[in-house]
Design a protein around this motif. Structure first.
Motif, PDB file in Angstrom:
ATOM      1  N   ALA A   1       0.854  -1.172   0.000  1.00 49.05           N
ATOM      2  CA  ALA A   1       0.000   0.000   0.000  1.00 49.05           C
ATOM      3  C   ALA A   1       0.887   1.216   0.000  1.00 49.05           C
ATOM      4  O   ALA A   1       2.084   1.111   0.209  1.00 49.05           O
ATOM      5  CB  ALA A   1      -0.909   0.001   1.230  1.00 49.05           C
ATOM      6  N   ALA A   2       0.290   2.359  -0.222  1.00 50.21           N
ATOM      7  CA  ALA A   2       1.094   3.573  -0.271  1.00 50.21           C
ATOM      8  C   ALA A   2       0.403   4.665   0.492  1.00 50.21           C
ATOM      9  O   ALA A   2      -0.802   4.672   0.663  1.00 50.21           O
ATOM     10  CB  ALA A   2       1.297   3.997  -1.718  1.00 50.21           C
ATOM     11  N   LEU A   3       1.175   5.620   0.945  1.00 50.67           N
ATOM     12  CA  LEU A   3       0.648   6.687   1.770  1.00 50.67           C
ATOM     13  C   LEU A   3       1.249   8.012   1.332  1.00 50.67           C
ATOM     14  O   LEU A   3       2.448   8.165   1.301  1.00 50.67           O
ATOM     15  CB  LEU A   3       1.008   6.408   3.235  1.00 50.67           C
ATOM     16  CG  LEU A   3       0.543   7.434   4.259  1.00 50.67           C
ATOM     17  CD1 LEU A   3      -0.973   7.545   4.234  1.00 50.67           C
ATOM     18  CD2 LEU A   3       1.015   7.018   5.636  1.00 50.67           C
ATOM     19  N   ALA A   4       0.397   8.973   0.997  1.00 52.05           N
ATOM     20  CA  ALA A   4       0.899  10.264   0.530  1.00 52.05           C
ATOM     21  C   ALA A   4       1.516  11.038   1.672  1.00 52.05           C
ATOM     22  O   ALA A   4       1.097  10.937   2.809  1.00 52.05           O
ATOM     23  CB  ALA A   4      -0.251  11.075  -0.084  1.00 52.05           C
TER      24      ALA A   4
ATOM     25  N   TYR B   1      -4.199  -4.381   6.942  1.00 47.43           N
ATOM     26  CA  TYR B   1      -4.009  -4.334   5.504  1.00 47.43           C
ATOM     27  C   TYR B   1      -4.683  -5.497   4.802  1.00 47.43           C
ATOM     28  O   TYR B   1      -5.336  -5.327   3.764  1.00 47.43           O
ATOM     29  CB  TYR B   1      -2.534  -4.295   5.109  1.00 47.43           C
ATOM     30  CG  TYR B   1      -2.427  -4.274   3.604  1.00 47.43           C
ATOM     31  CD1 TYR B   1      -2.677  -3.101   2.917  1.00 47.43           C
ATOM     32  CD2 TYR B   1      -2.209  -5.444   2.884  1.00 47.43           C
ATOM     33  CE1 TYR B   1      -2.693  -3.084   1.532  1.00 47.43           C
ATOM     34  CE2 TYR B   1      -2.219  -5.426   1.508  1.00 47.43           C
ATOM     35  CZ  TYR B   1      -2.455  -4.249   0.836  1.00 47.43           C
ATOM     36  OH  TYR B   1      -2.487  -4.245  -0.530  1.00 47.43           O
ATOM     37  N   LEU B   2      -4.528  -6.692   5.338  1.00 48.80           N
ATOM     38  CA  LEU B   2      -5.147  -7.850   4.708  1.00 48.80           C
ATOM     39  C   LEU B   2      -6.660  -7.694   4.653  1.00 48.80           C
ATOM     40  O   LEU B   2      -7.306  -8.126   3.687  1.00 48.80           O
ATOM     41  CB  LEU B   2      -4.761  -9.125   5.447  1.00 48.80           C
ATOM     42  CG  LEU B   2      -3.284  -9.525   5.340  1.00 48.80           C
ATOM     43  CD1 LEU B   2      -2.989 -10.715   6.249  1.00 48.80           C
ATOM     44  CD2 LEU B   2      -2.912  -9.845   3.902  1.00 48.80           C
ATOM     45  N   GLY B   3      -7.252  -7.062   5.680  1.00 47.75           N
ATOM     46  CA  GLY B   3      -8.685  -6.813   5.648  1.00 47.75           C
ATOM     47  C   GLY B   3      -9.060  -5.832   4.555  1.00 47.75           C
ATOM     48  O   GLY B   3     -10.032  -6.034   3.819  1.00 47.75           O
ATOM     49  N   LEU B   4      -8.291  -4.750   4.419  1.00 48.15           N
ATOM     50  CA  LEU B   4      -8.567  -3.762   3.377  1.00 48.15           C
ATOM     51  C   LEU B   4      -8.357  -4.362   1.991  1.00 48.15           C
ATOM     52  O   LEU B   4      -9.132  -4.108   1.060  1.00 48.15           O
ATOM     53  CB  LEU B   4      -7.665  -2.542   3.561  1.00 48.15           C
ATOM     54  CG  LEU B   4      -7.884  -1.717   4.825  1.00 48.15           C
ATOM     55  CD1 LEU B   4      -6.828  -0.620   4.921  1.00 48.15           C
ATOM     56  CD2 LEU B   4      -9.286  -1.116   4.845  1.00 48.15           C
ATOM     57  N   GLU B   5      -7.316  -5.144   1.858  1.00 51.72           N
ATOM     58  CA  GLU B   5      -7.019  -5.759   0.569  1.00 51.72           C
ATOM     59  C   GLU B   5      -8.174  -6.643   0.103  1.00 51.72           C
ATOM     60  O   GLU B   5      -8.537  -6.658  -1.077  1.00 51.72           O
ATOM     61  CB  GLU B   5      -5.738  -6.577   0.690  1.00 51.72           C
ATOM     62  CG  GLU B   5      -5.261  -7.195  -0.617  1.00 51.72           C
ATOM     63  CD  GLU B   5      -4.047  -8.072  -0.395  1.00 51.72           C
ATOM     64  OE1 GLU B   5      -3.077  -7.902  -1.138  1.00 51.72           O
ATOM     65  OE2 GLU B   5      -4.091  -8.915   0.514  1.00 51.72           O
ATOM     66  N   ALA B   6      -8.762  -7.365   1.047  1.00 45.72           N
ATOM     67  CA  ALA B   6      -9.863  -8.264   0.698  1.00 45.72           C
ATOM     68  C   ALA B   6     -11.197  -7.539   0.603  1.00 45.72           C
ATOM     69  O   ALA B   6     -12.083  -7.954  -0.146  1.00 45.72           O
ATOM     70  CB  ALA B   6      -9.961  -9.389   1.736  1.00 45.72           C
ATOM     71  N   GLY B   7     -11.342  -6.434   1.365  1.00 46.52           N
ATOM     72  CA  GLY B   7     -12.646  -5.796   1.468  1.00 46.52           C
ATOM     73  C   GLY B   7     -12.911  -4.668   0.499  1.00 46.52           C
ATOM     74  O   GLY B   7     -14.068  -4.324   0.253  1.00 46.52           O
ATOM     75  N   LEU B   8     -11.875  -4.079  -0.074  1.00 40.08           N
ATOM     76  CA  LEU B   8     -12.069  -2.992  -1.031  1.00 40.08           C
ATOM     77  C   LEU B   8     -12.175  -3.544  -2.451  1.00 40.08           C
ATOM     78  O   LEU B   8     -11.482  -4.502  -2.799  1.00 40.08           O
ATOM     79  CB  LEU B   8     -10.903  -2.004  -0.963  1.00 40.08           C
ATOM     80  CG  LEU B   8     -10.736  -1.236   0.350  1.00 40.08           C
ATOM     81  CD1 LEU B   8      -9.473  -0.384   0.312  1.00 40.08           C
ATOM     82  CD2 LEU B   8     -11.955  -0.379   0.640  1.00 40.08           C
TER      83      LEU B   8
ATOM     84  N   PRO C   1     -11.388  -4.120  -6.271  1.00 36.90           N
ATOM     85  CA  PRO C   1     -10.140  -3.940  -7.035  1.00 36.90           C
ATOM     86  C   PRO C   1     -10.200  -2.691  -7.900  1.00 36.90           C
ATOM     87  O   PRO C   1     -11.259  -2.264  -8.347  1.00 36.90           O
ATOM     88  CB  PRO C   1     -10.066  -5.206  -7.899  1.00 36.90           C
ATOM     89  CG  PRO C   1     -10.907  -6.202  -7.172  1.00 36.90           C
ATOM     90  CD  PRO C   1     -12.026  -5.412  -6.546  1.00 36.90           C
ATOM     91  N   ALA C   2      -9.048  -2.087  -8.123  1.00 34.20           N
ATOM     92  CA  ALA C   2      -8.952  -0.883  -8.939  1.00 34.20           C
ATOM     93  C   ALA C   2      -7.991  -1.124 -10.091  1.00 34.20           C
ATOM     94  O   ALA C   2      -7.237  -2.103 -10.104  1.00 34.20           O
ATOM     95  CB  ALA C   2      -8.482   0.297  -8.097  1.00 34.20           C
ATOM     96  N   GLU C   3      -8.029  -0.232 -11.059  1.00 39.47           N
ATOM     97  CA  GLU C   3      -7.128  -0.328 -12.192  1.00 39.47           C
ATOM     98  C   GLU C   3      -5.821   0.410 -11.890  1.00 39.47           C
ATOM     99  O   GLU C   3      -5.824   1.468 -11.256  1.00 39.47           O
ATOM    100  CB  GLU C   3      -7.772   0.280 -13.436  1.00 39.47           C
ATOM    101  CG  GLU C   3      -8.995  -0.486 -13.925  1.00 39.47           C
ATOM    102  CD  GLU C   3      -8.649  -1.868 -14.427  1.00 39.47           C
ATOM    103  OE1 GLU C   3      -7.508  -2.061 -14.902  1.00 39.47           O
ATOM    104  OE2 GLU C   3      -9.520  -2.752 -14.348  1.00 39.47           O
TER     105      GLU C   3
ATOM    106  N   GLN D   1      -5.651  -5.039  -6.328  1.00 40.70           N
ATOM    107  CA  GLN D   1      -6.011  -4.855  -4.927  1.00 40.70           C
ATOM    108  C   GLN D   1      -5.095  -3.828  -4.263  1.00 40.70           C
ATOM    109  O   GLN D   1      -5.522  -3.016  -3.455  1.00 40.70           O
ATOM    110  CB  GLN D   1      -5.930  -6.206  -4.208  1.00 40.70           C
ATOM    111  CG  GLN D   1      -6.913  -7.229  -4.758  1.00 40.70           C
ATOM    112  CD  GLN D   1      -6.577  -8.643  -4.326  1.00 40.70           C
ATOM    113  OE1 GLN D   1      -5.419  -9.041  -4.337  1.00 40.70           O
ATOM    114  NE2 GLN D   1      -7.601  -9.396  -3.950  1.00 40.70           N
ATOM    115  N   VAL D   2      -3.835  -3.892  -4.646  1.00 40.94           N
ATOM    116  CA  VAL D   2      -2.859  -2.924  -4.151  1.00 40.94           C
ATOM    117  C   VAL D   2      -3.288  -1.505  -4.523  1.00 40.94           C
ATOM    118  O   VAL D   2      -3.258  -0.585  -3.697  1.00 40.94           O
ATOM    119  CB  VAL D   2      -1.475  -3.227  -4.755  1.00 40.94           C
ATOM    120  CG1 VAL D   2      -0.537  -2.055  -4.589  1.00 40.94           C
ATOM    121  CG2 VAL D   2      -0.884  -4.466  -4.133  1.00 40.94           C
ATOM    122  N   SER D   3      -3.681  -1.327  -5.754  1.00 39.31           N
ATOM    123  CA  SER D   3      -4.079  -0.012  -6.228  1.00 39.31           C
ATOM    124  C   SER D   3      -5.291   0.505  -5.467  1.00 39.31           C
ATOM    125  O   SER D   3      -5.390   1.691  -5.170  1.00 39.31           O
ATOM    126  CB  SER D   3      -4.384  -0.072  -7.731  1.00 39.31           C
ATOM    127  OG  SER D   3      -4.688   1.200  -8.245  1.00 39.31           O
ATOM    128  N   ALA D   4      -6.219  -0.395  -5.125  1.00 41.81           N
ATOM    129  CA  ALA D   4      -7.410   0.013  -4.384  1.00 41.81           C
ATOM    130  C   ALA D   4      -7.053   0.512  -2.991  1.00 41.81           C
ATOM    131  O   ALA D   4      -7.574   1.539  -2.525  1.00 41.81           O
ATOM    132  CB  ALA D   4      -8.384  -1.157  -4.283  1.00 41.81           C
TER     133      ALA D   4
END
Length: 258
Positions: free
Chosen positions: A13-16, A136-143, A145-147, A187-190
């Motif tokens: 994941a990334a954080l601005a 993170y694993l929860g967000l990865e599974a729950g959000l 997917p994005a492009e 999923q990472v992008s999301a």
């Protein structure tokens, strides 16, 4: 977090990072502002110091059972202040996202397990690491997917190359082709997009002494588990005249000034 062995998960994941500005958000003893919450430099240092002591003790105890003495470099924990701040701020934002978007977060990792794996038992660092990866694993599974965009794909590729996970030299077309075959990248992008939205909403600002914020990521490959750090924005590139930090004093400069 730079542990190279932990859990079998593909995550990133990334954080601005935004520069410290005026109007009360530039105190030198504050490492980061997240909305109306602050994380102090002292807390960052205390967490790191505790982890370092625990790691050195664990490293000394293991070879002592065989009559060996570890070299000084083997007693140094491969974690720095940047890693600690990454976890503190990432957990804060991740919790907010999970609540707002009603994402379920399961208790998959324990601080005890992480402490054993990283050789930092009974430390706040182990607790933070376990909390982040569960989150993170929860967000990865729950959000949803994005492009990936060309820019985000390039940032991800650069991080994988730096960590020795991907070979250097891929063109943009090769990156696009390879990542299309890796579902985790969507999923990472999301998760990255969700973190960016939260950063903008809360006006997250970071002390310029910390070059950037990065989220620790784990990727399971055929060759085992790999860890890498993916910065979303390089803080050095956004420091303004108002927020330009003073040079960090070194032992040499301190002696010269005395």
């Amino acid at each position: 977090m730079r542990a190279r062995r932990l859990i079998a998960a593909a995550s990133v994941a990334a954080l601005a990072v935004l520069p410290l500005a005026a109007c009360g958000r530039s105190a030198p003893d504050v490492a980061a502002y997240v909305g109306d919450r602050t994380y102090s430099v002292d807390r960052v240092d205390a967490i790191l110091d505790e982890a370092q002591v625990a790691y050195a003790e664990a490293m000394k105890a293991a070879p002592a059972q065989q009559g060996a003495t570890p070299a000084p470099e083997q007693l140094k924990l491969n974690v720095d202040r940047q890693d600690i701040l990454n976890l503190l701020v990432g957990i804060d934002l991740g919790k907010r996202i999970a609540t707002e978007r009603k994402v379920q977060v399961a208790d998959q990792l324990s601080a005890e397990q992480i402490g054993r794996e990283l050789r930092v038992p009974n430390t706040e660092y182990a607790k933070l690491a376990a909390e982040w990866y569960d989150l993170y694993l929860g967000l990865e599974a729950g959000l949803p997917p994005a492009e990936l965009t060309d820019d985000s794909r390039g940032d991800l590729y650069d991080a994988l190359v730096k960590a020795g996970v991907a070979p250097a030299g891929w063109s943009a077309d090769e990156q696009r082709q390879q990542f299309e075959q890796a579902p985790f990248t969507r999923q990472v992008s999301a998760v990255s997009a969700a973190l960016q939205d939260e950063v903008e909403k809360l006006d997250v600002t970071v002390n310029p002494r910390f070059a950037a914020l990065e989220i620790p990521a784990l990727l399971q490959t055929q060759n085992g588990l790999h860890q890498y750090d993916l910065p979303y924005v390089d803080g050095n590139g956004q420091v303004t005249d108002i927020s330009t930090p003073e040079p960090v004093a070194t032992e040499a400069t301190e002696q010269a000034a005395s």
